[in-house]
Every structure is written in structure tokens, then in C-alpha cells.
Design a protein around this motif. Structure first.
Motif, PDB file in Angstrom:
ATOM      1  N   ILE A 192      21.275  -1.503 -13.031  1.00  0.00           N
ATOM      2  CA  ILE A 192      22.263  -0.553 -13.552  1.00  0.00           C
ATOM      3  C   ILE A 192      23.308  -0.228 -12.478  1.00  0.00           C
ATOM      4  O   ILE A 192      24.518  -0.202 -12.754  1.00  0.00           O
ATOM      5  CB  ILE A 192      21.571   0.729 -14.030  1.00  0.00           C
ATOM      6  CG1 ILE A 192      20.662   0.425 -15.224  1.00  0.00           C
ATOM      7  CG2 ILE A 192      22.604   1.787 -14.416  1.00  0.00           C
ATOM      8  CD1 ILE A 192      19.858   1.616 -15.701  1.00  0.00           C
ATOM      9  N   LEU A 193      22.837   0.021 -11.251  1.00  0.00           N
ATOM     10  CA  LEU A 193      23.762   0.332 -10.160  1.00  0.00           C
ATOM     11  C   LEU A 193      24.711  -0.834  -9.875  1.00  0.00           C
ATOM     12  O   LEU A 193      25.910  -0.614  -9.627  1.00  0.00           O
ATOM     13  CB  LEU A 193      22.968   0.679  -8.897  1.00  0.00           C
ATOM     14  CG  LEU A 193      22.193   2.001  -8.931  1.00  0.00           C
ATOM     15  CD1 LEU A 193      21.392   2.175  -7.651  1.00  0.00           C
ATOM     16  CD2 LEU A 193      23.149   3.179  -9.130  1.00  0.00           C
ATOM     17  N   LEU A 194      24.202  -2.057  -9.922  1.00  0.00           N
ATOM     18  CA  LEU A 194      25.051  -3.223  -9.669  1.00  0.00           C
ATOM     19  C   LEU A 194      26.124  -3.350 -10.740  1.00  0.00           C
ATOM     20  O   LEU A 194      27.269  -3.719 -10.441  1.00  0.00           O
ATOM     21  CB  LEU A 194      24.202  -4.495  -9.628  1.00  0.00           C
ATOM     22  CG  LEU A 194      23.318  -4.680  -8.391  1.00  0.00           C
ATOM     23  CD1 LEU A 194      22.528  -5.969  -8.505  1.00  0.00           C
ATOM     24  CD2 LEU A 194      24.158  -4.680  -7.114  1.00  0.00           C
ATOM     25  N   ARG A 195      25.784  -3.055 -11.987  1.00  0.00           N
ATOM     26  CA  ARG A 195      26.785  -3.092 -13.058  1.00  0.00           C
ATOM     27  C   ARG A 195      27.898  -2.075 -12.800  1.00  0.00           C
ATOM     28  O   ARG A 195      29.084  -2.376 -12.952  1.00  0.00           O
ATOM     29  CB  ARG A 195      26.117  -2.818 -14.405  1.00  0.00           C
ATOM     30  CG  ARG A 195      25.306  -3.992 -14.947  1.00  0.00           C
ATOM     31  CD  ARG A 195      24.582  -3.606 -16.239  1.00  0.00           C
ATOM     32  NE  ARG A 195      23.997  -4.765 -16.873  1.00  0.00           N
ATOM     33  CZ  ARG A 195      22.817  -5.271 -16.575  1.00  0.00           C
ATOM     34  NH1 ARG A 195      22.086  -4.701 -15.614  1.00  0.00           N
ATOM     35  NH2 ARG A 195      22.362  -6.335 -17.209  1.00  0.00           N
ATOM     36  N   ILE A 196      27.511  -0.867 -12.397  1.00  0.00           N
ATOM     37  CA  ILE A 196      28.495   0.179 -12.123  1.00  0.00           C
ATOM     38  C   ILE A 196      29.386  -0.201 -10.943  1.00  0.00           C
ATOM     39  O   ILE A 196      30.616  -0.060 -10.994  1.00  0.00           O
ATOM     40  CB  ILE A 196      27.777   1.517 -11.853  1.00  0.00           C
ATOM     41  CG1 ILE A 196      27.023   1.982 -13.101  1.00  0.00           C
ATOM     42  CG2 ILE A 196      28.780   2.583 -11.411  1.00  0.00           C
ATOM     43  CD1 ILE A 196      26.153   3.197 -12.882  1.00  0.00           C
ATOM     44  N   VAL A 197      28.763  -0.692  -9.872  1.00  0.00           N
ATOM     45  CA  VAL A 197      29.512  -1.066  -8.673  1.00  0.00           C
ATOM     46  C   VAL A 197      30.473  -2.200  -8.962  1.00  0.00           C
ATOM     47  O   VAL A 197      31.636  -2.187  -8.511  1.00  0.00           O
ATOM     48  CB  VAL A 197      28.542  -1.454  -7.534  1.00  0.00           C
ATOM     49  CG1 VAL A 197      29.301  -2.077  -6.374  1.00  0.00           C
ATOM     50  CG2 VAL A 197      27.767  -0.237  -7.060  1.00  0.00           C
ATOM     51  N   ASN A 198      30.025  -3.202  -9.715  1.00  0.00           N
ATOM     52  CA  ASN A 198      30.899  -4.333 -10.041  1.00  0.00           C
ATOM     53  C   ASN A 198      32.094  -3.904 -10.879  1.00  0.00           C
ATOM     54  O   ASN A 198      33.220  -4.360 -10.656  1.00  0.00           O
ATOM     55  CB  ASN A 198      30.104  -5.413 -10.781  1.00  0.00           C
ATOM     56  CG  ASN A 198      29.362  -6.345  -9.844  1.00  0.00           C
ATOM     57  OD1 ASN A 198      29.872  -7.380  -9.436  1.00  0.00           O
ATOM     58  ND2 ASN A 198      28.141  -5.982  -9.494  1.00  0.00           N
ATOM     59  N   VAL A 199      31.849  -3.033 -11.856  1.00  0.00           N
ATOM     60  CA  VAL A 199      32.952  -2.526 -12.680  1.00  0.00           C
ATOM     61  C   VAL A 199      33.944  -1.759 -11.809  1.00  0.00           C
ATOM     62  O   VAL A 199      35.168  -1.922 -11.945  1.00  0.00           O
ATOM     63  CB  VAL A 199      32.413  -1.616 -13.807  1.00  0.00           C
ATOM     64  CG1 VAL A 199      33.565  -0.886 -14.491  1.00  0.00           C
ATOM     65  CG2 VAL A 199      31.646  -2.439 -14.825  1.00  0.00           C
ATOM     66  N   TYR A 200      33.443  -0.933 -10.895  1.00  0.00           N
ATOM     67  CA  TYR A 200      34.316  -0.160 -10.013  1.00  0.00           C
ATOM     68  C   TYR A 200      35.142  -1.073  -9.112  1.00  0.00           C
ATOM     69  O   TYR A 200      36.355  -0.857  -8.942  1.00  0.00           O
ATOM     70  CB  TYR A 200      33.471   0.792  -9.162  1.00  0.00           C
ATOM     71  CG  TYR A 200      34.268   1.507  -8.098  1.00  0.00           C
ATOM     72  CD1 TYR A 200      35.086   2.588  -8.420  1.00  0.00           C
ATOM     73  CD2 TYR A 200      34.212   1.085  -6.766  1.00  0.00           C
ATOM     74  CE1 TYR A 200      35.815   3.236  -7.441  1.00  0.00           C
ATOM     75  CE2 TYR A 200      34.949   1.730  -5.786  1.00  0.00           C
ATOM     76  CZ  TYR A 200      35.744   2.802  -6.129  1.00  0.00           C
ATOM     77  OH  TYR A 200      36.481   3.443  -5.156  1.00  0.00           O
ATOM     78  N   ILE A 201      34.509  -2.099  -8.546  1.00  0.00           N
ATOM     79  CA  ILE A 201      35.214  -3.004  -7.640  1.00  0.00           C
ATOM     80  C   ILE A 201      36.358  -3.704  -8.354  1.00  0.00           C
ATOM     81  O   ILE A 201      37.503  -3.734  -7.866  1.00  0.00           O
ATOM     82  CB  ILE A 201      34.235  -4.036  -7.045  1.00  0.00           C
ATOM     83  CG1 ILE A 201      33.331  -3.358  -6.008  1.00  0.00           C
ATOM     84  CG2 ILE A 201      34.992  -5.194  -6.395  1.00  0.00           C
ATOM     85  CD1 ILE A 201      32.254  -4.260  -5.443  1.00  0.00           C
TER      86      ILE A 201
END
Length: 212
Positions: A192-201
Motif C-alpha cells: 500500500i505504501l509503495l502505491r502511494i509513494v509511486n503515485v506521489y512521485i
């Protein structure tokens, strides 16, 4: 490079957008990985750190191929398996390993894109082929260890249902079960965190390019 960018988009959709894989996305992912491996062999592609990460990402689909082929052989030829629980768990754990490796490598590619966009000069000594290979190797080692732990836990659970566990191995069973459960929970949260971080990047990259 345009084809490799399309490949990355497909992989992002497959692993970080879709909630679970399906036959269509898996088939397209396998074909695109094969195509990416062929492209990376071309002399026209400069083998930089991003190419190393993409190459490792494409090779991760070998795990999916092995799982699919093994399952087809068992079903088509009615192969007799001495330990069906072991085989079933192994095939599922191979798919899990593929998903985790792919998500981590895609996140590494996203992070590198962030560095290239906002810190192109300062990050140059980090974005090396050597570091990319080291990162890929560490990811493969960690996920392989995770897969081995899951496999051991599945076998211990299967053996406990078929026969009572000896008192000597009771502690090992409980420790293995708790560790595997904790690791599965951490993997879910990390996903879940990786999905959020990727979207933010990519949100930051898109708007930075839009304002240039």
C-alpha cells in the motif's frame, strides 16, 4: 526507449494499479517482458542504471513462466505428485515472489526518475550501474528468503493437519507461523505504501514538467 517506457507503464498497471492479476494482464506482462529483454540486448540501448533495473524487472517474470508451465504439465499430463501441498504452495509462492520483486523494482525506477528530474547533478554518483545491480541483487535475495519462509510455513501447516506435531518441533512451528504471518502483514502494508509513494512521485514529476 519509448518501448521501454510503454513496458514500464504496463507493469505499473499490472502490479501497482490492479488489485490482483488476471489471465489477460499476466499474458501481456509475459509478452512485454520478453520484448523488453530483446530490446535491452540491442546496441542502441545505453545500459545505464535504469536499464539494469528494467532488465531485472523483466527477468522476474521467469518466476511466472515457471509457475504456469509447471501447473500446465501437472494438469495436462496428470502427473503424479508425491507432495501436492509442497507443489501447490511453491507455485503460489513463486507468483508472490514475482509480485514483490516487481513492485520493489518499479519503485526503484520511480525513485530514480524522481532523482533525475529534481536532482540530476547531485544524484549522479548514486545512479550508477554498480548500485543498480547491487539494489537488484538485494531485492532478489530478500524476496527469495521471504519465499523460502512462506514455503516452510506452508509445509509445517500441512504436516500439522496430517499428523500431530512432536513437542520438539512445536516451538519451531509457532515461531515459523508467527514470523510468516507478520511478514505477510508487513508485505501488505508495504504494498500500500509503495502505491502511494509511486503515485506521489509521478504526480510531482508530471507537474514539474508541466510548469517548465
Amino acid at each position: 526507449m519509448k518501448d521501454l517506457r510503454r513496458y514500464l507503464v504496463l507493469k505499473y498497471i499490472q502490479y501497482l494499479v490492479l488489485s490482483s492479476s488476471n489471465a489477460v494482464s499476466t499474458f501481456l506482462g509475459l509478452l512485454s517482458s520478453l520484448y523488453a529483454i530483446i530490446i535491452l540486448q540491442s546496441a542502441k540501448v545505453s545500459f545505464k542504471s535504469t536499464a539494469v533495473l528494467i532488465s531485472s524487472l523483466a527477468k522476474a517474470d521467469i518466476l511466472v513462466s515457471v509457475s504456469i508451465v509447471a501447473e500446465m504439465v501437472v494438469q495436462t499430463f496428470s502427473v503424479s505428485i508425491s507432495s501436492p501441498v509442497f507443489t501447490s504452495a511453491l507455485l503460489q509462492n513463486l507468483l508472490t515472489a514475482n509480485t514483490h520483486i516487481s513492485c520493489l523494482l518499479l519503485s526503484c525506477v520511480a525513485f530514480e526518475a524522481y532523482l533525475i528530474t529534481f536532482f540530476p547533478t547531485d544524484s549522479r554518483h548514486f545512479r550508477t550501474v554498480k548500485n543498480a545491480r547491487l539494489t537488484s541483487r538485494i531485492i532478489w535475495i530478500l524476496v527469495t528468503a521471504e519465499c523460502a519462509l512462506f514455503q516452510a510455513d506452508d509445509l509445517l501447516k500441512a504436516s500439522s493437519t496430517s499428523a500431530p506435531i512432536h513437542s520438539r518441533y512445536a516451538l519451531l512451528f509457532h515461531v515459523s507461523s508467527m514470523t510468516a504471518a507478520l511478514l505477510r502483514s508487513l508485505s501488505y502494508i508495504l504494498g500500500i505504501l509503495l502505491r502511494i509513494v509511486n503515485v506521489y512521485i509521478y504526480y510531482k514529476i508530471f507537474f514539474s514538467m508541466d510548469h517548465q
